[in-house]
Design an enzyme around this catalytic site. Structure first.
Site, PDB file in Angstrom:
ATOM      1  CD  GLU A   1      -3.053  -0.927   2.252  1.00  0.00           C
ATOM      2  OE1 GLU A   1      -4.119  -1.518   2.036  1.00  0.00           O
ATOM      3  OE2 GLU A   1      -2.875  -0.189   3.249  1.00  0.00           O
TER       4      GLU A   1
ATOM      5  NE  ARG B   1      -5.472  -8.261   5.658  1.00  0.00           N
ATOM      6  CZ  ARG B   1      -6.081  -7.279   5.030  1.00  0.00           C
ATOM      7  NH1 ARG B   1      -6.763  -7.508   3.930  1.00  0.00           N
ATOM      8  NH2 ARG B   1      -5.992  -6.033   5.465  1.00  0.00           N
TER       9      ARG B   1
HETATM   10  P1  ADP Z   1      -4.156   0.964   8.923  1.00  0.00           P
HETATM   11  O1  ADP Z   1      -3.275  -0.244   8.959  1.00  0.00           O
HETATM   12  O2  ADP Z   1      -4.644   1.364  10.283  1.00  0.00           O
HETATM   13  O3  ADP Z   1      -5.241   0.859   7.908  1.00  0.00           O
HETATM   14  P2  ADP Z   1      -2.475   2.584   7.133  1.00  0.00           P
HETATM   15  O4  ADP Z   1      -1.054   2.877   7.409  1.00  0.00           O
HETATM   16  O5  ADP Z   1      -2.778   1.574   6.082  1.00  0.00           O
HETATM   17  O6  ADP Z   1      -3.202   2.180   8.521  1.00  0.00           O
HETATM   18  O7  ADP Z   1      -3.252   3.914   6.777  1.00  0.00           O
HETATM   19  C1  ADP Z   1      -4.644   3.963   6.597  1.00  0.00           C
HETATM   20  C2  ADP Z   1      -5.041   5.260   5.967  1.00  0.00           C
HETATM   21  O8  ADP Z   1      -4.617   6.373   6.798  1.00  0.00           O
HETATM   22  C3  ADP Z   1      -4.412   5.536   4.612  1.00  0.00           C
HETATM   23  O9  ADP Z   1      -5.120   4.928   3.565  1.00  0.00           O
HETATM   24  C4  ADP Z   1      -4.515   7.060   4.570  1.00  0.00           C
HETATM   25  O10 ADP Z   1      -5.857   7.444   4.301  1.00  0.00           O
HETATM   26  C5  ADP Z   1      -4.199   7.476   6.003  1.00  0.00           C
HETATM   27  N1  ADP Z   1      -2.747   7.721   6.189  1.00  0.00           N
HETATM   28  C6  ADP Z   1      -1.807   6.834   6.600  1.00  0.00           C
HETATM   29  N2  ADP Z   1      -0.579   7.385   6.625  1.00  0.00           N
HETATM   30  C7  ADP Z   1      -0.710   8.680   6.239  1.00  0.00           C
HETATM   31  C8  ADP Z   1       0.196   9.791   6.049  1.00  0.00           C
HETATM   32  N3  ADP Z   1       1.514   9.687   6.298  1.00  0.00           N
HETATM   33  N4  ADP Z   1      -0.323  10.976   5.623  1.00  0.00           N
HETATM   34  C9  ADP Z   1      -1.660  11.096   5.393  1.00  0.00           C
HETATM   35  N5  ADP Z   1      -2.553  10.106   5.546  1.00  0.00           N
HETATM   36  C10 ADP Z   1      -2.113   8.904   5.960  1.00  0.00           C
END
Ligand code: ADP
Length: 447
Positions: free
Chosen positions: A275, A291
């Site tokens: 991602e 997964r």
């Molecule tokens: P989780 O595992 O809790 O889903 P993620 O790291 O995949 O966390 O992030 C989920 C969402 O949070 C991302 O799709 C985005 O919308 C937001 N997000 C995460 N990191 C950032 C960042 N550095 N800046 C802005 N938004 C972020």
């Protein structure tokens, strides 16, 4: 190939896995809680075992009961689906010790990517671009302030053990940093039992773009293009599409090859998703999911490759049925996650489905576990199905989606279908002009 696969999940994904098994001629075992004895995956499986009372921790997360169900039925492999035990390295280890195949990557790879700090360090070593931020966990305010000043505000404090958007807090300036650090820590401790947090630059208007990868476990690896999952509410995906309206073929090939290269270097086995946030032409790694994803069908629709079939093949030692050169992208696909929730307030709406009519026709796919007369139990997440539509191009896909949404009837409960009918009529969505904050702004304006 396996003789019998136990499906350690419920709802639409249990049915999805069951279908892949049937096509491969593999017998299936459904497990279910007492709340799910009338579920479709239980009805369609060759055998079923009730493994406990409704709460997930006593049933779908109960490793002992699941293992016992395997032994009783003689299943030689388990497909965990998504959620529940799908990213539980301990579960993968236990199955291994009992000679049962976990249909997924190795426990080591699950562990490596499950800790977001380690995942980010690994990504960097593999040549994947990451979001600027702390090199590891941040322990105190002084260190946090130094790093934040270095990368520039706003910054995001994130839980190392994070998932589902929990344990994430934004600090807009140094004044708010201590509080954000403290809140993120206590949320992380409460949700994951681990208060380790790290800091990242907060990107203002990115898109969420993820790359589907697959590895054969022996050093072979491919990518299957991207999915754009920028339409989110509370960091949860609502609608996904492929290809992304923001990418061109050269960018896709470049980032896809970086990801496929990482899979090959890791010797990764099975399906995975890398991602990214994408802003101003740059990709920034945020995490890897080891997964199958909820939104995997959009990739299947534009590639024609059955991802679950491939997962099973790889886990059984049969390798992948295709190579990178065989992957051809055709047309456009969009998925809507239909939840049993009020379309404005998002309050869950379990209960009996009085009338059910799913749409059909060319390019329309409904992955769902519900049926007319079925009562949705209140104990689990509110996803009741996914509407996935394919067209030769994005315009045709949107026209078909609008038609399919009009046809879709679910009576007796609230669903998010009306939200999607509004979204397909919206000019920004029609133009593909949205970022990860678009939906929140749209919903706030509507309220
Ligand atoms: P989780 O595992 O809790 O889903 P993620 O790291 O995949 O966390 O992030 C989920 C969402 O949070 C991302 O799709 C985005 O919308 C937001 N997000 C995460 N990191 C950032 C960042 N550095 N800046 C802005 N938004 C972020």
């Amino acid at each position: 190939m396996f003789n019998k696969v136990l499906i350690a999940n419920r709802g639409e994904i249990a049915l999805r896995i069951l279908r892949a098994c049937k096509e491969l001629g593999i017998a299936t075992v459904a497990i279910h809680s007492t709340a799910d004895s009338e579920a479709m995956h239980v009805r369609l499986a060759d055998e079923s075992v009730c493994i406990g009372p409704p709460p997930s921790r006593d049933s779908y997360l109960n490793m002992h009961e699941i293992l016992a169900a395997c032994e009783i039925t003689g299943a030689d492999a388990i497909h965990p689906g998504y959620g529940f035990l799908s990213e539980n390295a301990k579960f993968a280890d236990i199955l291994d010790a009992h000679g049962i195949t976990f249909i997924g990557p190795s426990a080591d790879h699950i562990r490596m990517m499950g800790d977001k700090i380690e995942a980010k360090l690994t990504a960097r070593k593999l040549g994947i671009p990451v979001v600027p931020g702390s090199d590891g966990a941040v322990h105190d305010e002084a260190a946090a302030a130094r790093i934040a000043a270095d990368i520039g505000y706003p910054v995001l404090i994130k839980a190392a053990a994070g998932g589902g958007g929990r344990g994430m807090k934004v600090a807009r300036s140094e004044a708010g940093l201590a509080e954000a650090l403290h809140t993120a820590r206590s949320e992380a401790k409460a949700a994951f039992g681990d208060d380790a947090v790290y800091i990242e630059k907060y990107l203002a208007r990115p898109r969420h773009i993820e790359i589907q990868v697959m590895g054969d476990g022996g050093g072979g690896g491919v990518h299957l293009g991207e999915r754009d999952c920028s339409l989110q509410r509370r960091h949860q995906k609502v609608l996904e599409e492929a290809p992304s309206p923001a990418l061109n073929a050269a960018e896709r090939d470049r980032i896809g090859e970086v990801c496929a290269g990482a899979v090959r270097k890791l010797g990764y086995a099975g399906a995975g998703t890398i991602e990214f946030l994408y802003e101003d032409g740059e990709f920034y790694f945020i995490e890897m999911n080891t997964r199958l994803q909820v939104e995997h069908p959009v990739t299947e629709m534009i590639t024609g490759i059955d991802l679950v079939n491939e997962q099973i093949r790889i886990a059984s030692g049969g390798g992948m049925s295709f190579s990178q050169a065989d992957v051809a992208f055709s047309g456009h696909a969009i998925e809507c996650r239909v939840n049993a929730e009020h379309p404005d307030t998002f309050v869950p709406s379990p209960g009996r489905i009085a009338y059910y009519h799913p749409p059909g026709g060319l390019g329309v796919r409904v992955d769902s576990g519900v049926y007319q007369g079925y009562t949705i139990p209140p104990h689990y997440d509110s996803l009741i199905g996914k509407l996935i539509v394919h067209g030769r191009n994005r315009v045709e896909c949107l026209m078909r989606l609008r038609r399919a949404l009009d046809e879709f009837v679910v009576d007796g409960i609230n669903t998010t279908l009306p939200l999607f009918r509004d979204l397909v009529a919206n000019p920004d969505i029609q133009d593909g002009n949205y970022d990860i904050h678009w939906l929140e702004h749209y919903l706030a304006a509507k309220a």
